[in-house]
Design a protein around this motif. Structure first.
Motif: not given
Ligand code: SF4
Lengths: 463, 445
Positions: A64-68, A72, A79, A82-83, B29, B32-33, B158
């Protein structure tokens, strides 16, 4: 007669479908050494991994690109990059799929641009990355699955020299079903490219050492040459052209397309073999004739029990279509046929054969379980066929459920259910007949007592 | 290269207990990835609120979020079953472009008309925050129109991690209880039980213990709770907090607003259960309650000790790995494994807090790996490296453990058997035994 119930509502009660990226993950799991990353907030990936893992009983790694919040507001490019870096480092995949989620789509992320910048910056030009816009609000997981297949083919396939292999494109059926289709092709002596092939990756044998990405899957080299194949057989009757990889190969590269129903039931399976014969000129071997004969024998054995079946069938359009056909060949009359997808082809296709049955069938698209339940009750359904979500019909309406499709999360073995081909159909039919029998045998003493003894003096039984 | 730790940014989130103590990085947090095992804000909120049995739980967003959370938890109800439905506005492309407020208002109207609830929770998902729907205004208008409570839950995916979702849920709950009249009789032995979701009857088990001690449970947050019960929350003279991760925040708010003191408890394992019951009894400073508590503990321990001893004998020398949601659960599990003669060689959480990691550090043996927000490759690496025989975790971790040939214990919200209290301690031991000592492992080697 059949009636199609339009469905306009403000609120979905107990959904009969899932979101697009969920459907998009599965095809990537069927490509050799590939990894997927979802561009969006962390939760989407985790929920989907959980759901898929529970069905297949396999570890499902999805990045997941784990958007925060920051991502956003200012864009999630960093993100996602990096992912990708981290996925590459840890998994060393040979192909990466990038899917979006609601969030990434809403903020307008251009994943195609971001990933090509990424590949250029890292000196990875030529590394296969397939991007698929899959907003959760776009459509259901069914469309997510097919659209992803189309994107993969669009991206990877190149003009190729003609060869004799046949493309076989499968919907979201069980790994056991895929293995069965491969067995049938091999028995027929047909060389094929099966896509996507998650028969080994999502139902892998126990072995040591553990591989982060399981062995198996369609080879990218094979996907590349799908443009040169003798023909495409696609089990995708209900798939819109814009999401049909077979259609794409046909228009772009002139590969003849045979769009067939999933080979379940006598006619659908016959169709599959007839089609193979047309393409390759090969006859069905004797061993398969025996399998067909056994299916017919099984159908005769069970026809009387089945004749009392009034089925409610729900799930992804393609499977629903094949199951409805199979049921109607066997007297398990489909009285409610439903999908959560908006699919417009399904009702038309169903009407093509349902008119032969002298019953009323309600066909519901964009449906949910509150609606399915209401219709099942009204139509007196006594057997349900579909995913685990139908357990609700058992609990609330006492309709027993034969589990089939995705997801099956309250029983083991969803990945091992065999239902295609003559042999698979036989096994599937037995599961249905036995469920009907079990229900009848558990209840007949008390129901006979109620009907003919308890009220004996009160009223003359009406039937 | 060492692929398990290929991601350098992760190094600070992993520690090995040894000579010098290392502060573990947590509450940040996910990277990512990394294939984090964590869920989202919405998930945290949904976990906490969903057990409120007679509420309409309406997910304002696209379909997936509602689909993946439809009746997947094991929370039980003694009354309404409304909470086992999943309602969604099922937002479509048009709604994303033009806004979903009207659809939401109509959805509430429909549901209120059909189910006549007194309480509606409206959950925000990822995109609701982005498209700018004014949830507050829609809920307020609906509340006035129908004369019921319609409470927005600020759980856009988010805006943080699962812990932010816990806070969003607590805010929603606090709104509910803060709007009523409060009347409290001082020092009545009446308590609120925070942070138990009545998975497989767990809240009922604890309620029975407390009843035996002469203490009444006023309301549980949120297992088997309903609108009326929650409204009476301010009447309690003590809040006990089991799942601190999710409920500490609400306990603080209730202390500030209503002056209700709170204490942390844990009912996982014999030691924690006994300690917690004693702590609660001590709070009331009442000889009768204390006597009854001791009698209960004595009776229960006598009953279960021989059983536990039997399992302990069979499990001697086994090594466990733990990867669970919150720090509180991890701490209890380490103690529980000690009771069974099992060493914990790896322990991690998704959302543990600094203080919790410190307790964990003190509890475990030298060499134990401690990690925050781990991913499958790290779990794989450390379980193998440390020679774990079993893993405690959730649904996503189960297939990984099995593929590695390890035993596995489900310690998540889906479970169908209770792990709380003395009863739970026996169930836990039995489950550990059933998986660690299964004959299947003979073939795995
Ligand atoms: S509906 Fe959208 S936000 Fe919800 S899980 Fe699916 S992609 Fe994620």
């Amino acid at each position: 007669m059949k009636k199609e119930t339009p469905n306009f509502r403000n609120v979905t009660e107990n959904p009969c479908h899932m979101c697009m990226p969920m459907g998009g993950i599965i095809p990537f799991k069927g490509i050799e050494q590939s990894m997927v990353i979802l561009h969006g907030s962390q939760g989407c990936a985790t929920y989907m991994r959980r759901h898929i893992a529970e069905h297949f009983n396999e570890p499902i790694d999805v990045g997941s690109s784990s958007l925060n919040e920051k991502g956003t507001v200012y864009g999630g490019e960093q993100n996602l990059k990096t992912g990708l870096d981290n996925i590459m480092k840890v998994y060393r995949p040979k192909l990466v799929g990038v899917l979006t989620t609601c969030l990434a789509e809403t903020i307008g992320e251009d994943i195609e641009r971001i990933t090509s910048d990424y590949l250029r910056d890292r000196g990875l030009e030529g590394f296969p990355v397939v991007t698929v816009p899959t907003p959760g609000y776009g459509d259901s997981h069914f469309e997510g699955y097919w659209f992803t297949l189309t994107r993969i083919v669009t991206k990877l396939t190149q003009r190729a020299k003609r060869h004799s292999r046949v493309n076989v494109i499968v919907p979201n059926i069980s790994p056991a079903d895929i293995r069965e289709i491969k067995r049938l092709l091999e028995l027929m002596g047909v060389e094929y490219i099966l896509f996507p092939d998650f028969s080994e990756t999502l139902d892998r044998p126990f072995e040591k050492p553990y591989q982060k990405i399981p062995a198996g899957g369609t080879r990218t080299a094979d996907i590349k040459v799908m443009a040169g194949s003798a023909a495409t057989i696609q089990f995708g009757m209900t798939v819109e052209d814009s999401m049909s990889p077979g259609r794409f190969l046909q228009t772009e590269y002139d590969v003849p397309l045979y769009n067939l129903p999933i080979p379940m039931g006598v006619e659908n399976t016959d169709l599959f073999f007839a089609c193979l014969k047309e393409i390759t000129g090969k006859e069905m071997p004797a061993s398969l004739r025996l399998e067909r004969g056994r299916l017919l024998d099984a159908m005769v054995d069970s026809h009387k029990y089945n004749f009392h079946g009034r089925s409610v069938i729900f799930g992804e359009p393609e499977l629903v279509f094949a199951v409805t056909k199979t049921c109607s060949e066997n007297g398990i009359f489909p009285v409610v046929v439903a999908t959560g997808s908006r699919n417009s082809k399904l009702p038309r296709l169903l009407k093509g054969f349902l008119h032969e049955l002298e019953i009323e069938t309600r066909i519901l698209t964009s449906s949910d379980f509150t609606q399915i339940r209401k219709n099942s009750r009204e139509m007196g359904a006594n057997i349900a066929i579909g995913s685990s979500e139908g357990r609700y019909l058992t609990e609330k309406e006492g309709i027993p459920l034969v589990r089939l499709g995705f997801p099956i999360h309250d029983r083991v073995g969803g990945q091992r259910l065999l239902s295609v081909g003559y042999t698979g159909t036989t096994m599937f039919l037995d599961r249905i007949t036995n469920t009907l029998l079990e229900n009848k045998l558990t209840n007949y003493r008390s129901s006979m007592y109620q009907k003919y003894y308890k009220n004996y003096h009160a009223a003359v039984p009406t039937h | 290269m060492d692929t398990g730790l290929a991601i350098r940014e992760r190094l600070d989130s992993i520690a090995v207990k040894g000579k010098q103590k290392k502060q573990i990085k947590c509450d940040t947090d996910s990277i990512a990835g990394c294939v984090s095992q964590r869920a989202c804000v919405y998930c945290g909120a949904r976990v906490v609120l969903n057990p409120v049995t007679d509420a309409i739980h309406l997910v304002h967003g696209p379909i997936g979020c509602a689909s993946y959370t439809w009746d997947i938890r094991g929370s039980l109800s003694s009354g309404s079953e409304l909470y086992r439905n999943s309602f969604s506005t099922d937002l479509q492309e048009e709604d994303v472009i033009f806004g979903g407020e009207k659809k939401l208002a109509r959805a509430i109207d429909d549901l209120v008309g059909k189910y006549k609830p007194r309480l509606v929770f409206v959950y925000a998902t990822c995109i609701v925050g982005v498209i700018g729907d004014d949830l507050e205004a829609v809920c307020k208008a609906a509340a006035q129109k129908h004369n019921i409570e319609v409470i927005p839950v600020e759980s856009s995916g988010f805006i943080g991690n699962k812990a932010a979702g816990y806070r969003a849920a607590c805010d929603a709950l606090f709104r509910l209880i803060n709007s009523g009249e409060t009347e409290k009789k001082k020092n009545d032995p009446k308590i609120n039980y925070l942070g138990d979701f009545n998975l497989a009857a767990e809240a009922w088990i604890i309620k029975n213990y407390l009843y035996e001690m002469g203490i009444e449970v006023n309301v549980t947050f949120t297992g088997d709770s309903d609108y009326m019960a929650l409204k009476k929350a301010p009447e309690a003279s003590l809040n006990i907090v089991q799942c601190a991760g999710s409920m500490h925040y609400l306990a603080r708010k209730m202390k500030d607003r209503f002056g209700i003191p709170f204490m942390n408890v844990s009912f996982l394992g014999i030691e924690d259960t006994s300690d917690s019951l004693r702590k609660i009894a001590a709070f009331f400073n009442n000889d009768e309650i204390t006597r009854r508590a001791e009698a209960l503990i004595d009776k229960e321990i006598r009953r279960i000790e021989p059983l536990i001893r039997g399992y302990r004998k069979k499990l001697q020398g086994k090594k466990a790995a733990v990867y669970v949601g919150g720090g509180f659960k991890a701490i209890s599990l380490i103690k529980q494994f000690k009771e069974l003669g099992i060493d914990v060689v790896m322990v991690g959480t998704q959302t543990g807090r600094r203080e919790e990691y410190e307790v964990i550090h003190d509890l475990v043996n030298e060499g134990t790996v401690v990690l925050d927000d781990a991913n499958p490759s790290e779990l794989e690496r450390f379980m193998l490296e440390k020679g774990a025989h079993l893993l405690v975790g959730g649904v996503k971790e189960r297939p990984l453990a099995y593929k590695l040939g390890l035993a596995f214990i489900d310690h998540n919200h889906d479970r169908k058997h209770p792990l709380s209290g003395f009863v739970g301690a026996v169930n836990f031991a039995e489950e550990v035994y059933s998986t660690v000592c299964s004959p299947v492992w003979r073939f795995i080697g």
